[in-house]
Design a protein around this motif. Structure first.
Motif, PDB file in Angstrom:
ATOM      1  N   ASN A 180      -1.697  49.550 -48.473  1.00  0.00           N
ATOM      2  CA  ASN A 180      -0.962  49.680 -47.260  1.00  0.00           C
ATOM      3  C   ASN A 180      -0.997  50.939 -46.788  1.00  0.00           C
ATOM      4  OD1 ASN A 180       0.590  47.228 -45.985  1.00  0.00           O
ATOM      5  ND2 ASN A 180       0.779  47.063 -48.301  1.00  0.00           N
ATOM      6  N   GLU A 181      -1.338  51.976 -47.736  1.00  0.00           N
ATOM      7  CA  GLU A 181      -1.381  53.278 -47.300  1.00  0.00           C
ATOM      8  C   GLU A 181      -2.786  53.507 -46.437  1.00  0.00           C
ATOM      9  OE1 GLU A 181      -0.843  55.639 -50.905  1.00  0.00           O
ATOM     10  OE2 GLU A 181       1.221  55.597 -50.645  1.00  0.00           O
ATOM     11  N   ILE A 182      -3.527  52.828 -46.967  1.00  0.00           N
ATOM     12  CA  ILE A 182      -5.088  52.964 -46.352  1.00  0.00           C
ATOM     13  C   ILE A 182      -4.781  52.395 -44.744  1.00  0.00           C
ATOM     14  CG2 ILE A 182      -7.278  52.106 -46.578  1.00  0.00           C
ATOM     15  CD1 ILE A 182      -7.296  52.347 -49.256  1.00  0.00           C
ATOM     16  N   ALA A 183      -4.132  51.014 -44.894  1.00  0.00           N
ATOM     17  CA  ALA A 183      -4.070  50.632 -43.340  1.00  0.00           C
ATOM     18  C   ALA A 183      -3.696  51.353 -42.496  1.00  0.00           C
ATOM     19  CB  ALA A 183      -3.476  49.006 -43.780  1.00  0.00           C
ATOM     20  N   GLU A 200      -5.320  40.044 -55.585  1.00  0.00           N
ATOM     21  CA  GLU A 200      -4.304  40.484 -54.658  1.00  0.00           C
ATOM     22  C   GLU A 200      -4.618  40.984 -53.110  1.00  0.00           C
ATOM     23  OE1 GLU A 200       0.028  41.390 -54.581  1.00  0.00           O
ATOM     24  OE2 GLU A 200      -1.157  40.464 -56.042  1.00  0.00           O
ATOM     25  N   VAL A 201      -5.581  41.674 -53.307  1.00  0.00           N
ATOM     26  CA  VAL A 201      -5.775  42.129 -51.834  1.00  0.00           C
ATOM     27  C   VAL A 201      -6.521  41.077 -51.108  1.00  0.00           C
ATOM     28  CG1 VAL A 201      -7.237  43.907 -50.550  1.00  0.00           C
ATOM     29  CG2 VAL A 201      -6.358  44.510 -52.925  1.00  0.00           C
ATOM     30  N   ALA A 202      -7.271  40.030 -51.654  1.00  0.00           N
ATOM     31  CA  ALA A 202      -7.703  38.809 -50.755  1.00  0.00           C
ATOM     32  C   ALA A 202      -6.602  38.141 -50.349  1.00  0.00           C
ATOM     33  CB  ALA A 202      -8.574  37.854 -51.900  1.00  0.00           C
ATOM     34  N   GLY A 225     -12.804  40.117 -39.250  1.00  0.00           N
ATOM     35  CA  GLY A 225     -14.057  40.481 -40.616  1.00  0.00           C
ATOM     36  C   GLY A 225     -14.857  41.333 -40.230  1.00  0.00           C
ATOM     37  N   ARG A 226     -15.632  41.060 -39.147  1.00  0.00           N
ATOM     38  CA  ARG A 226     -16.805  42.037 -38.655  1.00  0.00           C
ATOM     39  C   ARG A 226     -16.054  43.484 -38.358  1.00  0.00           C
ATOM     40  NH1 ARG A 226     -18.249  37.236 -35.910  1.00  0.00           N
ATOM     41  NH2 ARG A 226     -17.236  38.087 -34.034  1.00  0.00           N
ATOM     42  N   ALA A 227     -15.003  43.537 -37.718  1.00  0.00           N
ATOM     43  CA  ALA A 227     -14.387  44.714 -37.409  1.00  0.00           C
ATOM     44  C   ALA A 227     -14.298  45.584 -38.729  1.00  0.00           C
ATOM     45  CB  ALA A 227     -13.036  44.687 -36.561  1.00  0.00           C
ATOM     46  N   GLY A 228     -13.513  44.688 -39.722  1.00  0.00           N
ATOM     47  CA  GLY A 228     -13.393  45.473 -41.066  1.00  0.00           C
ATOM     48  C   GLY A 228     -14.545  45.744 -41.715  1.00  0.00           C
ATOM     49  N   VAL A 229     -15.445  44.919 -41.662  1.00  0.00           N
ATOM     50  CA  VAL A 229     -16.813  45.370 -42.344  1.00  0.00           C
ATOM     51  C   VAL A 229     -17.441  46.566 -41.646  1.00  0.00           C
ATOM     52  CG1 VAL A 229     -19.379  44.814 -42.395  1.00  0.00           C
ATOM     53  CG2 VAL A 229     -17.691  42.952 -43.056  1.00  0.00           C
ATOM     54  N   ALA A 230     -17.181  46.967 -40.316  1.00  0.00           N
ATOM     55  CA  ALA A 230     -17.723  47.914 -39.771  1.00  0.00           C
ATOM     56  C   ALA A 230     -17.010  49.375 -40.087  1.00  0.00           C
ATOM     57  CB  ALA A 230     -17.595  47.939 -38.108  1.00  0.00           C
ATOM     58  N   ARG A 231     -15.648  49.182 -40.603  1.00  0.00           N
ATOM     59  CA  ARG A 231     -14.869  50.272 -41.004  1.00  0.00           C
ATOM     60  C   ARG A 231     -15.127  50.399 -42.426  1.00  0.00           C
ATOM     61  NH1 ARG A 231      -8.722  49.531 -38.828  1.00  0.00           N
ATOM     62  NH2 ARG A 231      -8.351  51.250 -40.245  1.00  0.00           N
ATOM     63  N   ALA A 291     -16.611  44.750 -52.298  1.00  0.00           N
ATOM     64  CA  ALA A 291     -15.501  43.782 -51.846  1.00  0.00           C
ATOM     65  C   ALA A 291     -14.093  44.189 -51.548  1.00  0.00           C
ATOM     66  CB  ALA A 291     -15.486  42.688 -52.971  1.00  0.00           C
ATOM     67  N   PHE A 292     -13.642  45.284 -52.567  1.00  0.00           N
ATOM     68  CA  PHE A 292     -12.645  46.123 -52.205  1.00  0.00           C
ATOM     69  C   PHE A 292     -12.618  46.715 -50.913  1.00  0.00           C
ATOM     70  CE2 PHE A 292     -10.018  49.919 -52.396  1.00  0.00           C
ATOM     71  CZ  PHE A 292      -8.791  49.485 -52.829  1.00  0.00           C
ATOM     72  N   ARG A 293     -13.810  47.636 -50.479  1.00  0.00           N
ATOM     73  CA  ARG A 293     -13.881  48.232 -49.274  1.00  0.00           C
ATOM     74  C   ARG A 293     -13.710  47.116 -48.205  1.00  0.00           C
ATOM     75  NH1 ARG A 293     -15.498  53.556 -49.849  1.00  0.00           N
ATOM     76  NH2 ARG A 293     -16.080  53.564 -47.670  1.00  0.00           N
ATOM     77  N   VAL A 294     -14.200  46.197 -48.325  1.00  0.00           N
ATOM     78  CA  VAL A 294     -14.554  45.177 -47.349  1.00  0.00           C
ATOM     79  C   VAL A 294     -13.250  44.427 -46.829  1.00  0.00           C
ATOM     80  CG1 VAL A 294     -15.462  42.714 -46.478  1.00  0.00           C
ATOM     81  CG2 VAL A 294     -16.881  44.760 -47.184  1.00  0.00           C
ATOM     82  N   LEU A 295     -12.606  44.208 -48.049  1.00  0.00           N
ATOM     83  CA  LEU A 295     -11.313  43.480 -47.826  1.00  0.00           C
ATOM     84  C   LEU A 295     -10.075  44.452 -47.489  1.00  0.00           C
ATOM     85  CD1 LEU A 295     -11.071  41.469 -51.294  1.00  0.00           C
ATOM     86  CD2 LEU A 295     -10.915  40.318 -48.979  1.00  0.00           C
ATOM     87  N   VAL A 296      -9.990  45.530 -48.116  1.00  0.00           N
ATOM     88  CA  VAL A 296      -9.161  46.588 -47.539  1.00  0.00           C
ATOM     89  C   VAL A 296      -9.158  46.798 -45.997  1.00  0.00           C
ATOM     90  CG1 VAL A 296      -7.963  49.016 -47.750  1.00  0.00           C
ATOM     91  CG2 VAL A 296      -8.538  47.480 -49.820  1.00  0.00           C
ATOM     92  N   SER A 297     -10.385  47.090 -45.714  1.00  0.00           N
ATOM     93  CA  SER A 297     -10.675  47.466 -44.251  1.00  0.00           C
ATOM     94  C   SER A 297     -10.525  46.098 -43.481  1.00  0.00           C
ATOM     95  CB  SER A 297     -12.315  47.858 -43.995  1.00  0.00           C
ATOM     96  OG  SER A 297     -12.545  48.853 -44.898  1.00  0.00           O
ATOM     97  N   ALA A 298     -10.732  44.998 -43.785  1.00  0.00           N
ATOM     98  CA  ALA A 298     -10.438  43.881 -42.795  1.00  0.00           C
ATOM     99  C   ALA A 298      -8.919  43.649 -42.693  1.00  0.00           C
ATOM    100  CB  ALA A 298     -10.988  42.666 -43.570  1.00  0.00           C
ATOM    101  N   PHE A 299      -8.267  43.981 -43.929  1.00  0.00           N
ATOM    102  CA  PHE A 299      -6.779  43.748 -43.886  1.00  0.00           C
ATOM    103  C   PHE A 299      -6.269  44.992 -42.822  1.00  0.00           C
ATOM    104  CE2 PHE A 299      -2.940  45.750 -45.541  1.00  0.00           C
ATOM    105  CZ  PHE A 299      -1.743  44.859 -45.117  1.00  0.00           C
ATOM    106  N   ALA A 300      -6.804  45.965 -42.945  1.00  0.00           N
ATOM    107  CA  ALA A 300      -6.346  46.996 -42.146  1.00  0.00           C
ATOM    108  C   ALA A 300      -6.220  46.754 -40.441  1.00  0.00           C
ATOM    109  CB  ALA A 300      -6.913  48.351 -42.322  1.00  0.00           C
TER     110      ALA A 300
END
Length: 142
Positions: A21-24, A51-53, A65-71, A104-113
């Protein structure tokens, strides 16, 4: 029933929730979160990915998903990127090989954000009671 202790994963889930959540919310850099994740044991990394999934279930479209991958800084052709970009997104990130867990962590957190930012702006703007949407900018980072 006994109270959970730090060995059962409760502490890790709470820490993961805070970090994600701090990252988001822009209170922690994705790179700093990646360093935190990389310092976990392989077992703990899989727990965090599960958990992050769950948080990333807010990603309802391939566009999110694409916007999260870009980030995320992860190549769009990497397995975690492809998994989050299909419509509906595929999960099972914790089962990826160890070499792909950080991606996977980077993608999941970024897509969540991406998805959580939209949610905060559309549904929680001005009168949000969600504790995780009201983190202090003064939060200290390890």
């Amino acid at each position: 029933m006994t109270e959970p202790n730090s060995d059962d994963g409760l502490t890790l889930r709470r820490e993961a929730e805070r970090v994600v959540n701090e990252i988001a919310q822009g209170l922690r850099r994705l790179d700093d979160g990646a360093v935190w994740f990389s310092g976990l044991t392989p077992t703990r990394q899989r727990e965090v990915l599960r958990e992050v999934a769950g948080y990333a279930m807010q990603v309802h479209t391939a566009a999110d998903g694409r916007a999260g991958v870009a980030r995320s800084g992860v190549k769009p052709t990497a397995n975690p990127s492809v998994m989050i970009c299909v419509d509906p997104p595929r999960y099972g990130f914790a089962g990826l090989p160890s070499a792909e867990r950080l991606q996977a962590f980077r993608v999941l957190v970024s897509a969540f954000a991406v998805a959580d930012t939209r949610r905060r702006e559309m549904y929680c703007k001005g009168a949000c009671g969600h504790a995780w949407h009201n983190l202090s900018a003064a939060t200290e980072h390890p």
